[in-house]
Design a protein around this motif. Structure first.
Motif, PDB file in Angstrom:
ATOM      1  N   SER A  55       0.823  -1.213   0.000  1.00 33.76           N
ATOM      2  CA  SER A  55       0.000   0.000   0.000  1.00 33.76           C
ATOM      3  C   SER A  55       0.855   1.260   0.000  1.00 33.76           C
ATOM      4  N   MET A  56       1.940   1.259   0.764  1.00 35.42           N
ATOM      5  CA  MET A  56       2.794   2.453   0.829  1.00 35.42           C
ATOM      6  C   MET A  56       3.646   2.609  -0.424  1.00 35.42           C
ATOM      7  N   GLY A  57       4.068   1.494  -1.021  1.00 33.96           N
ATOM      8  CA  GLY A  57       4.954   1.568  -2.184  1.00 33.96           C
ATOM      9  C   GLY A  57       4.297   2.126  -3.424  1.00 33.96           C
ATOM     10  N   GLY A  58       2.989   2.006  -3.540  1.00 35.00           N
ATOM     11  CA  GLY A  58       2.320   2.482  -4.752  1.00 35.00           C
ATOM     12  C   GLY A  58       1.873   3.923  -4.710  1.00 35.00           C
ATOM     13  N   LEU A  59       2.185   4.643  -3.633  1.00 33.47           N
ATOM     14  CA  LEU A  59       1.647   6.000  -3.486  1.00 33.47           C
ATOM     15  C   LEU A  59       2.212   6.971  -4.508  1.00 33.47           C
ATOM     16  N   ASN A  60       3.513   6.967  -4.713  1.00 30.13           N
ATOM     17  CA  ASN A  60       4.151   7.970  -5.572  1.00 30.13           C
ATOM     18  C   ASN A  60       4.582   7.405  -6.917  1.00 30.13           C
ATOM     19  N   GLN A  61       3.935   6.359  -7.375  1.00 30.06           N
ATOM     20  CA  GLN A  61       4.308   5.737  -8.637  1.00 30.06           C
ATOM     21  C   GLN A  61       3.552   6.380  -9.802  1.00 30.06           C
ATOM     22  N   THR A  62       4.260   6.568 -10.900  1.00 34.40           N
ATOM     23  CA  THR A  62       3.621   7.030 -12.138  1.00 34.40           C
ATOM     24  C   THR A  62       3.559   5.925 -13.185  1.00 34.40           C
ATOM     25  N   SER A  63       4.275   4.824 -12.952  1.00 37.90           N
ATOM     26  CA  SER A  63       4.236   3.683 -13.859  1.00 37.90           C
ATOM     27  C   SER A  63       3.067   2.782 -13.479  1.00 37.90           C
ATOM     28  N   LEU A  64       2.208   2.498 -14.437  1.00 39.05           N
ATOM     29  CA  LEU A  64       1.052   1.644 -14.160  1.00 39.05           C
ATOM     30  C   LEU A  64       1.477   0.225 -13.810  1.00 39.05           C
ATOM     31  N   ARG A  65       2.557  -0.254 -14.422  1.00 42.06           N
ATOM     32  CA  ARG A  65       3.001  -1.616 -14.131  1.00 42.06           C
ATOM     33  C   ARG A  65       3.555  -1.723 -12.710  1.00 42.06           C
ATOM     34  N   LYS A  66       4.320  -0.717 -12.275  1.00 41.91           N
ATOM     35  CA  LYS A  66       4.804  -0.736 -10.894  1.00 41.91           C
ATOM     36  C   LYS A  66       3.654  -0.561  -9.910  1.00 41.91           C
ATOM     37  N   MET A  67       2.674   0.245 -10.294  1.00 42.48           N
ATOM     38  CA  MET A  67       1.518   0.445  -9.421  1.00 42.48           C
ATOM     39  C   MET A  67       0.747  -0.868  -9.233  1.00 42.48           C
ATOM     40  N   LEU A  68       0.558  -1.606 -10.322  1.00 41.95           N
ATOM     41  CA  LEU A  68      -0.112  -2.895 -10.205  1.00 41.95           C
ATOM     42  C   LEU A  68       0.761  -3.930  -9.501  1.00 41.95           C
ATOM     43  N   ALA A  69       2.094  -3.779  -9.591  1.00 47.18           N
ATOM     44  CA  ALA A  69       2.983  -4.688  -8.861  1.00 47.18           C
ATOM     45  C   ALA A  69       2.829  -4.492  -7.354  1.00 47.18           C
ATOM     46  N   PHE A  70       2.794  -3.233  -6.902  1.00 46.13           N
ATOM     47  CA  PHE A  70       2.604  -2.981  -5.468  1.00 46.13           C
ATOM     48  C   PHE A  70       1.185  -3.343  -5.033  1.00 46.13           C
ATOM     49  N   SER A  71       0.223  -3.157  -5.935  1.00 43.28           N
ATOM     50  CA  SER A  71      -1.135  -3.606  -5.630  1.00 43.28           C
ATOM     51  C   SER A  71      -1.183  -5.124  -5.497  1.00 43.28           C
ATOM     52  N   SER A  72      -0.452  -5.832  -6.359  1.00 38.75           N
ATOM     53  CA  SER A  72      -0.369  -7.283  -6.262  1.00 38.75           C
ATOM     54  C   SER A  72       0.280  -7.694  -4.949  1.00 38.75           C
ATOM     55  N   LEU A  73       1.279  -6.947  -4.505  1.00 40.54           N
ATOM     56  CA  LEU A  73       1.912  -7.230  -3.212  1.00 40.54           C
ATOM     57  C   LEU A  73       0.922  -7.055  -2.069  1.00 40.54           C
ATOM     58  N   ASN A  74       0.080  -6.035  -2.148  1.00 42.56           N
ATOM     59  CA  ASN A  74      -0.957  -5.845  -1.139  1.00 42.56           C
ATOM     60  C   ASN A  74      -1.940  -7.008  -1.127  1.00 42.56           C
ATOM     61  N   HIS A  75      -2.331  -7.476  -2.308  1.00 49.18           N
ATOM     62  CA  HIS A  75      -3.248  -8.610  -2.385  1.00 49.18           C
ATOM     63  C   HIS A  75      -2.587  -9.903  -1.923  1.00 49.18           C
ATOM     64  N   ILE A  76      -1.269 -10.018  -2.093  1.00 49.02           N
ATOM     65  CA  ILE A  76      -0.552 -11.186  -1.571  1.00 49.02           C
ATOM     66  C   ILE A  76      -0.723 -11.257  -0.061  1.00 49.02           C
ATOM     67  N   GLY A  77      -0.681 -10.084   0.606  1.00 46.14           N
ATOM     68  CA  GLY A  77      -0.908 -10.062   2.043  1.00 46.14           C
ATOM     69  C   GLY A  77      -2.273 -10.604   2.421  1.00 46.14           C
ATOM     70  N   TRP A  78      -3.305 -10.215   1.669  1.00 44.17           N
ATOM     71  CA  TRP A  78      -4.650 -10.737   1.923  1.00 44.17           C
ATOM     72  C   TRP A  78      -4.710 -12.243   1.677  1.00 44.17           C
ATOM     73  N   MET A  79      -4.079 -12.710   0.598  1.00 42.01           N
ATOM     74  CA  MET A  79      -4.159 -14.129   0.262  1.00 42.01           C
ATOM     75  C   MET A  79      -3.368 -14.997   1.235  1.00 42.01           C
ATOM     76  N   LEU A  80      -2.229 -14.497   1.724  1.00 42.94           N
ATOM     77  CA  LEU A  80      -1.480 -15.259   2.726  1.00 42.94           C
ATOM     78  C   LEU A  80      -2.275 -15.380   4.019  1.00 42.94           C
ATOM     79  N   THR A  81      -2.981 -14.314   4.377  1.00 45.15           N
ATOM     80  CA  THR A  81      -3.837 -14.394   5.563  1.00 45.15           C
ATOM     81  C   THR A  81      -4.971 -15.383   5.345  1.00 45.15           C
ATOM     82  N   ALA A  82      -5.529 -15.400   4.138  1.00 48.69           N
ATOM     83  CA  ALA A  82      -6.597 -16.356   3.838  1.00 48.69           C
ATOM     84  C   ALA A  82      -6.090 -17.796   3.900  1.00 48.69           C
ATOM     85  N   LEU A  83      -4.819 -18.007   3.543  1.00 50.97           N
ATOM     86  CA  LEU A  83      -4.256 -19.359   3.592  1.00 50.97           C
ATOM     87  C   LEU A  83      -4.201 -19.896   5.017  1.00 50.97           C
TER      88      LEU A  83
END
Length: 333
Positions: A157-185
Protein backbone atom coordinates in the motif's frame (compact mmCIF):
# COMPACT_ATOMS: atom_id res chain seq x y z
CA UNK A 1 2.03 -13.54 -34.85
CA UNK A 2 0.04 -13.28 -31.61
CA UNK A 3 -0.10 -17.01 -30.85
CA UNK A 4 2.91 -18.62 -32.48
CA UNK A 5 3.68 -22.31 -32.10
CA UNK A 6 6.57 -21.55 -29.74
CA UNK A 7 4.36 -19.47 -27.44
CA UNK A 8 1.69 -22.14 -27.41
CA UNK A 9 4.28 -24.80 -26.57
CA UNK A 10 5.78 -22.83 -23.70
CA UNK A 11 2.31 -21.87 -22.44
CA UNK A 12 1.32 -25.55 -22.30
CA UNK A 13 4.57 -26.37 -20.47
CA UNK A 14 3.86 -23.50 -18.08
CA UNK A 15 0.46 -24.93 -17.18
CA UNK A 16 1.94 -28.46 -17.01
CA UNK A 17 4.58 -27.34 -14.51
CA UNK A 18 1.95 -25.66 -12.35
CA UNK A 19 -0.32 -28.73 -12.39
CA UNK A 20 2.66 -30.99 -11.59
CA UNK A 21 3.55 -28.85 -8.57
CA UNK A 22 -0.06 -28.86 -7.38
CA UNK A 23 -0.55 -32.62 -7.74
CA UNK A 24 2.81 -33.70 -6.31
CA UNK A 25 3.01 -35.77 -3.13
CA UNK A 26 6.68 -35.03 -2.41
CA UNK A 27 8.89 -31.96 -2.34
CA UNK A 28 11.05 -33.39 -5.13
CA UNK A 29 8.13 -33.58 -7.55
CA UNK A 30 6.97 -30.14 -6.44
CA UNK A 31 10.47 -28.80 -7.14
CA UNK A 32 10.44 -30.39 -10.61
CA UNK A 33 7.08 -28.74 -11.31
CA UNK A 34 8.38 -25.35 -10.19
CA UNK A 35 11.48 -25.74 -12.38
CA UNK A 36 9.40 -26.73 -15.41
CA UNK A 37 7.21 -23.70 -14.77
CA UNK A 38 10.28 -21.45 -14.56
CA UNK A 39 11.98 -22.84 -17.67
CA UNK A 40 8.82 -22.36 -19.74
CA UNK A 41 8.14 -18.82 -18.47
CA UNK A 42 11.62 -17.47 -19.31
CA UNK A 43 11.15 -17.85 -23.14
CA UNK A 44 7.77 -16.13 -22.81
CA UNK A 45 9.47 -13.21 -21.05
CA UNK A 46 12.19 -12.89 -23.70
CA UNK A 47 9.72 -12.99 -26.60
CA UNK A 48 9.69 -9.17 -26.61
CA UNK A 49 13.28 -9.13 -27.92
CA UNK A 50 14.18 -5.80 -26.34
CA UNK A 51 16.66 -5.01 -23.57
CA UNK A 52 13.96 -4.37 -20.97
CA UNK A 53 12.29 -7.77 -21.34
CA UNK A 54 15.67 -9.54 -21.37
CA UNK A 55 16.71 -7.69 -18.21
CA UNK A 56 13.43 -8.60 -16.52
CA UNK A 57 13.86 -12.26 -17.58
CA UNK A 58 17.39 -12.35 -16.14
CA UNK A 59 16.27 -10.86 -12.81
CA UNK A 60 13.35 -13.26 -12.62
CA UNK A 61 15.55 -16.26 -13.43
CA UNK A 62 18.15 -15.41 -10.77
CA UNK A 63 15.55 -14.88 -8.03
CA UNK A 64 13.64 -18.05 -8.89
CA UNK A 65 16.87 -20.06 -9.10
CA UNK A 66 17.83 -18.97 -5.58
CA UNK A 67 14.39 -19.96 -4.28
CA UNK A 68 14.55 -23.35 -6.00
CA UNK A 69 18.06 -24.01 -4.61
CA UNK A 70 16.88 -23.28 -1.06
CA UNK A 71 13.86 -25.59 -1.50
CA UNK A 72 15.90 -28.52 -2.82
CA UNK A 73 18.35 -28.03 0.07
CA UNK A 74 15.80 -27.74 2.87
CA UNK A 75 13.23 -30.31 1.69
CA UNK A 76 15.25 -33.49 2.52
CA UNK A 77 16.34 -32.08 5.90
CA UNK A 78 12.75 -31.16 6.85
CA UNK A 79 11.83 -34.86 6.95
CA UNK A 80 13.69 -35.23 10.26
CA UNK A 81 13.22 -31.71 11.58
CA UNK A 82 10.18 -29.50 11.14
CA UNK A 83 12.20 -26.37 11.92
CA UNK A 84 13.37 -26.37 8.29
CA UNK A 85 9.75 -25.78 7.20
CA UNK A 86 10.39 -22.10 7.89
CA UNK A 87 13.27 -22.22 5.38
CA UNK A 88 10.97 -23.71 2.76
CA UNK A 89 8.36 -21.06 3.59
CA UNK A 90 10.87 -18.24 3.05
CA UNK A 91 11.97 -19.79 -0.25
CA UNK A 92 8.37 -19.97 -1.45
CA UNK A 93 7.82 -16.35 -0.40
CA UNK A 94 10.91 -15.37 -2.37
CA UNK A 95 9.48 -17.09 -5.46
CA UNK A 96 6.10 -15.47 -4.80
CA UNK A 97 7.42 -11.96 -4.23
CA UNK A 98 5.97 -11.48 -0.74
CA UNK A 99 7.58 -9.17 1.81
CA UNK A 100 10.32 -9.03 2.95
CA UNK A 101 11.43 -10.62 -0.36
CA UNK A 102 9.43 -8.28 -2.61
CA UNK A 103 12.33 -6.21 -3.96
CA UNK A 104 12.41 -7.95 -7.35
CA UNK A 105 8.69 -7.79 -8.20
CA UNK A 106 8.33 -4.08 -9.23
CA UNK A 107 11.63 -4.17 -11.16
CA UNK A 108 10.60 -7.26 -13.13
CA UNK A 109 7.08 -5.95 -13.77
CA UNK A 110 8.49 -2.74 -15.23
CA UNK A 111 10.15 -4.65 -18.08
CA UNK A 112 7.11 -6.72 -19.13
CA UNK A 113 4.24 -6.11 -21.49
CA UNK A 114 0.69 -6.45 -20.20
CA UNK A 115 0.16 -10.06 -21.32
CA UNK A 116 3.34 -11.16 -19.56
CA UNK A 117 2.29 -9.15 -16.51
CA UNK A 118 -1.02 -11.06 -16.39
CA UNK A 119 0.85 -14.38 -16.24
CA UNK A 120 3.23 -13.09 -13.55
CA UNK A 121 0.42 -11.71 -11.37
CA UNK A 122 -1.91 -14.69 -11.67
CA UNK A 123 -0.58 -18.04 -12.92
CA UNK A 124 2.85 -17.73 -11.30
CA UNK A 125 1.26 -17.29 -7.87
CA UNK A 126 -0.70 -20.56 -7.90
CA UNK A 127 2.05 -23.13 -7.24
CA UNK A 128 3.98 -21.30 -4.46
CA UNK A 129 0.81 -20.43 -2.56
CA UNK A 130 -0.59 -23.94 -2.84
CA UNK A 131 2.69 -25.41 -1.59
CA UNK A 132 2.55 -23.08 1.40
CA UNK A 133 -0.50 -25.02 2.58
CA UNK A 134 1.77 -28.00 3.28
CA UNK A 135 3.98 -26.07 5.72
CA UNK A 136 1.28 -24.24 7.69
CA UNK A 137 0.55 -27.28 9.89
CA UNK A 138 3.04 -25.94 12.44
CA UNK A 139 1.59 -23.04 14.53
CA UNK A 140 4.92 -21.20 14.46
CA UNK A 141 4.92 -21.28 10.65
CA UNK A 142 1.37 -19.85 10.66
CA UNK A 143 2.48 -16.96 12.86
CA UNK A 144 5.42 -16.23 10.54
CA UNK A 145 3.08 -16.28 7.55
CA UNK A 146 0.67 -13.84 9.22
CA UNK A 147 3.53 -11.47 10.04
CA UNK A 148 4.76 -11.61 6.42
CA UNK A 149 1.19 -11.09 5.21
CA UNK A 150 0.76 -7.93 7.32
CA UNK A 151 4.15 -6.65 6.15
CA UNK A 152 3.26 -7.36 2.50
CA UNK A 153 -0.04 -5.51 2.85
CA UNK A 154 1.60 -2.41 4.33
CA UNK A 155 4.57 -2.35 1.93
CA UNK A 156 2.27 -2.86 -1.05
CA UNK A 157 0.00 0.00 0.00
CA UNK A 158 2.79 2.45 0.83
CA UNK A 159 4.95 1.57 -2.18
CA UNK A 160 2.32 2.48 -4.75
CA UNK A 161 1.65 6.00 -3.49
CA UNK A 162 4.15 7.97 -5.57
CA UNK A 163 4.31 5.74 -8.64
CA UNK A 164 3.62 7.03 -12.14
CA UNK A 165 4.24 3.68 -13.86
CA UNK A 166 1.05 1.64 -14.16
CA UNK A 167 3.00 -1.62 -14.13
CA UNK A 168 4.80 -0.74 -10.89
CA UNK A 169 1.52 0.45 -9.42
CA UNK A 170 -0.11 -2.89 -10.20
CA UNK A 171 2.98 -4.69 -8.86
CA UNK A 172 2.60 -2.98 -5.47
CA UNK A 173 -1.13 -3.61 -5.63
CA UNK A 174 -0.37 -7.28 -6.26
CA UNK A 175 1.91 -7.23 -3.21
CA UNK A 176 -0.96 -5.84 -1.14
CA UNK A 177 -3.25 -8.61 -2.39
CA UNK A 178 -0.55 -11.19 -1.57
CA UNK A 179 -0.91 -10.06 2.04
CA UNK A 180 -4.65 -10.74 1.92
CA UNK A 181 -4.16 -14.13 0.26
CA UNK A 182 -1.48 -15.26 2.73
CA UNK A 183 -3.84 -14.39 5.56
CA UNK A 184 -6.60 -16.36 3.84
CA UNK A 185 -4.26 -19.36 3.59
CA UNK A 186 -3.88 -19.46 7.37
CA UNK A 187 -7.68 -19.68 7.75
CA UNK A 188 -8.71 -22.15 5.03
CA UNK A 189 -7.86 -23.09 1.47
CA UNK A 190 -11.40 -22.27 0.33
CA UNK A 191 -11.05 -18.66 1.54
CA UNK A 192 -7.81 -18.35 -0.41
CA UNK A 193 -9.36 -19.88 -3.53
CA UNK A 194 -12.32 -17.47 -3.51
CA UNK A 195 -10.06 -14.45 -3.04
CA UNK A 196 -7.59 -15.63 -5.67
CA UNK A 197 -10.28 -16.22 -8.30
CA UNK A 198 -11.75 -12.73 -7.82
CA UNK A 199 -8.27 -11.21 -7.90
CA UNK A 200 -7.35 -13.04 -11.12
CA UNK A 201 -10.51 -11.94 -12.94
CA UNK A 202 -10.23 -8.27 -11.95
CA UNK A 203 -6.45 -8.01 -12.55
CA UNK A 204 -6.72 -9.72 -15.94
CA UNK A 205 -9.52 -7.41 -17.08
CA UNK A 206 -7.56 -4.29 -16.07
CA UNK A 207 -4.37 -5.45 -17.79
CA UNK A 208 -6.30 -6.30 -20.96
CA UNK A 209 -7.86 -2.83 -20.98
CA UNK A 210 -4.43 -1.20 -20.62
CA UNK A 211 -3.03 -3.52 -23.30
CA UNK A 212 -5.74 -2.54 -25.77
CA UNK A 213 -5.08 1.14 -25.07
CA UNK A 214 -1.26 0.58 -25.08
CA UNK A 215 -0.79 2.71 -21.96
CA UNK A 216 2.05 2.07 -19.53
CA UNK A 217 2.33 5.33 -17.57
CA UNK A 218 -0.13 7.49 -15.71
CA UNK A 219 0.30 10.63 -17.89
CA UNK A 220 -0.58 8.58 -20.97
CA UNK A 221 -4.03 7.93 -19.54
CA UNK A 222 -4.60 11.63 -18.90
CA UNK A 223 -3.25 12.86 -22.24
CA UNK A 224 -5.07 10.34 -24.42
CA UNK A 225 -7.99 12.42 -25.70
CA UNK A 226 -9.09 9.88 -28.29
CA UNK A 227 -10.80 7.60 -25.80
CA UNK A 228 -14.54 7.67 -25.40
CA UNK A 229 -15.85 8.83 -21.99
CA UNK A 230 -17.30 5.42 -21.14
CA UNK A 231 -13.83 3.88 -21.62
CA UNK A 232 -12.35 6.19 -18.98
CA UNK A 233 -15.31 5.35 -16.76
CA UNK A 234 -14.69 1.61 -17.10
CA UNK A 235 -10.97 2.14 -16.38
CA UNK A 236 -11.80 4.07 -13.22
CA UNK A 237 -14.39 1.59 -11.96
CA UNK A 238 -12.09 -1.38 -12.66
CA UNK A 239 -9.27 0.15 -10.63
CA UNK A 240 -11.63 0.96 -7.76
CA UNK A 241 -12.89 -2.62 -7.90
CA UNK A 242 -9.30 -3.90 -7.65
CA UNK A 243 -8.84 -1.69 -4.61
CA UNK A 244 -11.89 -3.25 -2.96
CA UNK A 245 -14.19 -0.23 -2.83
CA UNK A 246 -17.80 -1.21 -2.12
CA UNK A 247 -20.10 -1.90 -3.90
CA UNK A 248 -17.74 -3.15 -6.62
CA UNK A 249 -16.77 -6.77 -7.20
CA UNK A 250 -13.38 -6.54 -5.49
CA UNK A 251 -15.09 -5.83 -2.16
CA UNK A 252 -16.74 -9.29 -2.02
CA UNK A 253 -13.61 -11.42 -1.25
CA UNK A 254 -12.33 -8.85 1.23
CA UNK A 255 -15.71 -8.81 2.95
CA UNK A 256 -15.68 -12.61 3.21
CA UNK A 257 -12.12 -12.64 4.54
CA UNK A 258 -12.80 -9.91 7.11
CA UNK A 259 -15.76 -11.91 8.39
CA UNK A 260 -13.57 -15.03 8.67
CA UNK A 261 -10.86 -13.08 10.52
CA UNK A 262 -13.31 -11.64 13.03
CA UNK A 263 -14.84 -15.09 13.64
CA UNK A 264 -11.33 -16.45 14.26
CA UNK A 265 -10.65 -13.47 16.59
CA UNK A 266 -7.69 -12.33 14.49
CA UNK A 267 -8.41 -8.65 15.04
CA UNK A 268 -4.89 -7.25 14.57
CA UNK A 269 -4.33 -8.79 11.08
CA UNK A 270 -7.83 -7.67 10.07
CA UNK A 271 -7.11 -4.09 11.22
CA UNK A 272 -3.78 -3.90 9.39
CA UNK A 273 -5.27 -5.35 6.19
CA UNK A 274 -8.16 -2.87 6.28
CA UNK A 275 -5.82 0.10 6.86
CA UNK A 276 -3.56 -1.03 4.01
CA UNK A 277 -6.59 -1.31 1.70
CA UNK A 278 -7.62 2.24 2.57
CA UNK A 279 -4.15 3.47 1.62
CA UNK A 280 -4.32 1.49 -1.62
CA UNK A 281 -7.72 2.98 -2.38
CA UNK A 282 -6.21 6.45 -2.00
CA UNK A 283 -4.01 6.24 -5.10
CA UNK A 284 -6.75 4.42 -7.02
CA UNK A 285 -9.20 7.20 -6.14
CA UNK A 286 -6.59 9.74 -7.16
CA UNK A 287 -6.41 8.14 -10.60
CA UNK A 288 -10.19 7.76 -10.92
CA UNK A 289 -10.95 11.35 -9.90
CA UNK A 290 -8.27 12.64 -12.29
CA UNK A 291 -9.90 10.63 -15.07
CA UNK A 292 -13.25 12.28 -14.50
CA UNK A 293 -12.00 15.80 -13.82
CA UNK A 294 -9.56 16.09 -16.72
CA UNK A 295 -12.12 15.08 -19.34
CA UNK A 296 -13.55 18.21 -20.87
CA UNK A 297 -17.28 18.81 -20.81
CA UNK A 298 -17.37 18.48 -24.56
CA UNK A 299 -15.73 15.05 -24.52
CA UNK A 300 -18.15 13.93 -21.82
CA UNK A 301 -21.06 14.61 -24.11
CA UNK A 302 -19.39 13.25 -27.22
CA UNK A 303 -19.71 9.55 -27.94
CA UNK A 304 -18.15 9.53 -31.41
CA UNK A 305 -15.66 6.67 -31.58
CA UNK A 306 -12.28 7.48 -33.04
CA UNK A 307 -9.93 5.06 -34.72
CA UNK A 308 -8.17 4.30 -31.43
CA UNK A 309 -11.42 3.57 -29.63
CA UNK A 310 -12.63 1.27 -32.37
CA UNK A 311 -9.79 -1.09 -31.53
CA UNK A 312 -11.23 -1.66 -28.07
CA UNK A 313 -13.15 -4.88 -27.76
CA UNK A 314 -16.84 -4.26 -26.94
CA UNK A 315 -17.01 -7.72 -25.36
CA UNK A 316 -14.18 -6.84 -22.97
CA UNK A 317 -15.80 -3.58 -21.89
CA UNK A 318 -19.19 -5.27 -21.49
CA UNK A 319 -17.60 -8.01 -19.39
CA UNK A 320 -15.97 -5.41 -17.15
CA UNK A 321 -19.25 -3.60 -16.65
CA UNK A 322 -21.03 -6.88 -15.89
CA UNK A 323 -18.40 -7.83 -13.31
CA UNK A 324 -18.74 -4.42 -11.69
CA UNK A 325 -22.47 -5.04 -11.23
CA UNK A 326 -22.12 -8.46 -9.59
CA UNK A 327 -22.32 -7.08 -5.99
CA UNK A 328 -25.59 -5.33 -6.80
CA UNK A 329 -27.01 -8.67 -7.99
CA UNK A 330 -25.99 -10.27 -4.68
CA UNK A 331 -27.64 -7.44 -2.72
CA UNK A 332 -30.90 -7.70 -4.68
CA UNK A 333 -31.03 -11.46 -4.18
Amino acid sequence: MLLSSQKMLFSCLLVTGTVLALSSNSWLMAWIGLELNLMSFIPILTSGKDKFSCEAALKYFLIQAIGSAVIIFAAPVSINSEMFYSTILFALMLKLGASPFHFWLPAVMEGLNWIQAIILMTVQKIAPMFLMCHVTTNPMISYIMILCAMLSAMVGSMGGLNQTSLRKMLAFSSLNHIGWMLTALTISESSWLVYFLFYCVISTSICLLFNLQQTFYLPQLYMNKNLAPYTNLVNSFSLLSLGGLPPFTGFIPKWILIESLTMAKMFLPALILIVSSLITLYFYLRMAVSYLLLISFKSKLSFNLSSNVSSLSPALISTNLFLLLVPSIFILV
